[in-house]
Design an enzyme around this catalytic site. Sequence first.
Site, PDB file in Angstrom:
ATOM      1  N   GLY A   1       0.725  -1.054   0.265  1.00 39.46           N
ATOM      2  CA  GLY A   1       0.089  -0.020  -0.073  1.00 39.46           C
ATOM      3  C   GLY A   1       1.256   1.350  -0.227  1.00 39.46           C
ATOM      4  N   LEU A   2       0.230   2.693  -0.547  1.00 39.63           N
ATOM      5  CA  LEU A   2       1.080   3.363  -0.506  1.00 39.63           C
ATOM      6  C   LEU A   2       1.960   4.284   0.227  1.00 39.63           C
ATOM      7  CD1 LEU A   2      -1.845   5.422  -2.374  1.00 39.63           C
ATOM      8  CD2 LEU A   2       0.373   4.632  -3.255  1.00 39.63           C
ATOM      9  N   SER A   3       2.140   5.016   1.182  1.00 34.99           N
ATOM     10  CA  SER A   3       3.036   5.456   2.263  1.00 34.99           C
ATOM     11  C   SER A   3       1.901   6.126   2.335  1.00 34.99           C
ATOM     12  CB  SER A   3       4.178   6.038   1.249  1.00 34.99           C
ATOM     13  OG  SER A   3       4.681   7.331   2.547  1.00 34.99           O
ATOM     14  N   GLY A   4       1.427   5.813   4.114  1.00 39.82           N
ATOM     15  CA  GLY A   4      -0.020   7.193   5.441  1.00 39.82           C
ATOM     16  C   GLY A   4      -0.642   6.014   4.410  1.00 39.82           C
TER      17      GLY A   4
ATOM     18  N   GLY B   1      -1.078   3.034   6.504  1.00 41.07           N
ATOM     19  CA  GLY B   1      -1.741   1.895   7.456  1.00 41.07           C
ATOM     20  C   GLY B   1      -0.571   1.375   7.448  1.00 41.07           C
TER      21      GLY B   1
ATOM     22  N   THR C   1       2.170   0.321   8.402  1.00 46.17           N
ATOM     23  CA  THR C   1       3.019  -0.062  10.256  1.00 46.17           C
ATOM     24  C   THR C   1       2.173   0.348  10.980  1.00 46.17           C
ATOM     25  OG1 THR C   1       5.141   1.187   9.478  1.00 46.17           O
ATOM     26  CG2 THR C   1       5.285   1.298  11.493  1.00 46.17           C
TER      27      THR C   1
ATOM     28  N   SER D   1       6.086  -2.244  -1.787  1.00 47.56           N
ATOM     29  CA  SER D   1       6.187  -3.018  -2.266  1.00 47.56           C
ATOM     30  C   SER D   1       5.086  -2.668  -4.167  1.00 47.56           C
ATOM     31  CB  SER D   1       5.459  -4.350  -2.433  1.00 47.56           C
ATOM     32  OG  SER D   1       4.795  -4.628  -1.409  1.00 47.56           O
TER      33      SER D   1
HETATM   34  N1  LIG Z   1      -7.303   1.668   9.491  1.00 45.45           N
HETATM   35  C1  LIG Z   1      -6.247   2.370   9.428  1.00 45.45           C
HETATM   36  N2  LIG Z   1      -5.347   1.946   9.616  1.00 45.45           N
HETATM   37  C2  LIG Z   1      -4.291   1.868   9.410  1.00 45.45           C
HETATM   38  N3  LIG Z   1      -3.815   2.842   9.765  1.00 45.45           N
HETATM   39  C3  LIG Z   1      -4.887   4.436   9.424  1.00 45.45           C
HETATM   40  C4  LIG Z   1      -6.256   3.843   9.877  1.00 45.45           C
HETATM   41  N4  LIG Z   1      -6.859   4.410   9.400  1.00 45.45           N
HETATM   42  C5  LIG Z   1      -6.353   5.774   9.864  1.00 45.45           C
HETATM   43  N5  LIG Z   1      -4.872   5.549   9.522  1.00 45.45           N
HETATM   44  C6  LIG Z   1      -3.809   6.214  10.284  1.00 45.45           C
HETATM   45  O1  LIG Z   1      -3.324   6.331   8.913  1.00 45.45           O
HETATM   46  C7  LIG Z   1      -1.890   6.990   9.491  1.00 45.45           C
HETATM   47  C8  LIG Z   1      -1.774   5.359   8.821  1.00 45.45           C
HETATM   48  O2  LIG Z   1       0.542   5.393   9.001  1.00 45.45           O
HETATM   49  P1  LIG Z   1       1.117   4.431   8.765  1.00 45.45           P
HETATM   50  O3  LIG Z   1       1.156   3.195   9.445  1.00 45.45           O
HETATM   51  O4  LIG Z   1       3.169   4.936   9.381  1.00 45.45           O
HETATM   52  O5  LIG Z   1       1.154   3.775   7.517  1.00 45.45           O
HETATM   53  P2  LIG Z   1       2.354   3.312   6.256  1.00 45.45           P
HETATM   54  O6  LIG Z   1       3.511   2.088   7.375  1.00 45.45           O
HETATM   55  O7  LIG Z   1       2.145   2.725   5.623  1.00 45.45           O
HETATM   56  O8  LIG Z   1       3.584   4.257   5.875  1.00 45.45           O
HETATM   57  C9  LIG Z   1      -1.314   6.186  10.777  1.00 45.45           C
HETATM   58  O9  LIG Z   1      -2.087   8.105  11.088  1.00 45.45           O
HETATM   59  C10 LIG Z   1      -3.169   6.426  11.096  1.00 45.45           C
HETATM   60  O10 LIG Z   1      -3.074   6.343  12.383  1.00 45.45           O
HETATM   61 MG   LIG Z   2       5.723   3.159   7.843  1.00 40.30          MG
END
Ligand SMILES: Nc1ncnc2c1ncn2[C@@H]1O[C@H](COP(=O)(O)OP(=O)(O)O)[C@@H](O)[C@H]1O
Ligand SMILES: [Mg+2]
Length: 180
Positions: free
Chosen positions: A13-16, A18, A20, A87
């Site tokens: 999935g995209l950066s941000g 969720g 992590t 990925s």
């Molecule tokens: N259902 C959800 N699952 C995961 N993250 C979520 C969800 N809803 C909102 N968020 C928010 O989205 C952001 C995701 O960030 P992160 O986990 O660092 O993304 P990634 O690791 O994919 O780059 C966090 O601020 C999180 O609180």
């Molecule tokens: Mg991450």
Amino acid sequence: MSENEGFTLWFTGLSGSGKTTITNLLVRDLLGRGSQLEVLDGDVVRENLSKGLGFSKEDRDTNIRRIAFVANLLSRNGVPVITAAISPYREIRDEARQMMDGRFVEIYVKASVEVCEERDVKGLYAKARAGEIKEFTGVSDPYEEPLNPEIIVETERQTPEESARQILDFLEAEGFLPKR
Ligand SMILES: Nc1ncnc2c1ncn2[C@@H]1O[C@H](COP(=O)(O)OP(=O)(O)O)[C@@H](O)[C@H]1O
Ligand SMILES: [Mg+2]
């Protein structure tokens, strides 16, 4: 599937989106059940196993192949693995799937570029829009959605806890985890 066999939860999935956040919730739950577990988070891998690699297609592919290689070593020895890297390329994810046939669970952590950009957890989208980061997935680099993932978590409509629950339910239903 035997309960002692490893598996790989392959987030994409995209950066941000969720990856992590959900990983951290799953870690807490799985360790609480007494499961072994290893996490290969994209950001951590890039500081270690893939240090020095950039974001060209070639380097991205190399990064993901390394993650798949390690995930395979662990999961075939009974250790559950979570990978949490963007990925972006379908072909390389499918390579990983073939390598780990039968214990590969692809999870599409779904959120639109617009929503990820609004969240902008790490301020990276702003930098990408300003041209300070080249080859940024979703902005100036491709992201290929999975066509047939085992799980899609809709993070625009679910809480992180609901997404984690959905994944655990799947793992229990498929026999990767004992039912609670
Ligand atoms: N259902 C959800 N699952 C995961 N993250 C979520 C969800 N809803 C909102 N968020 C928010 O989205 C952001 C995701 O960030 P992160 O986990 O660092 O993304 P990634 O690791 O994919 O780059 C966090 O601020 C999180 O609180
Ligand atoms: Mg991450």
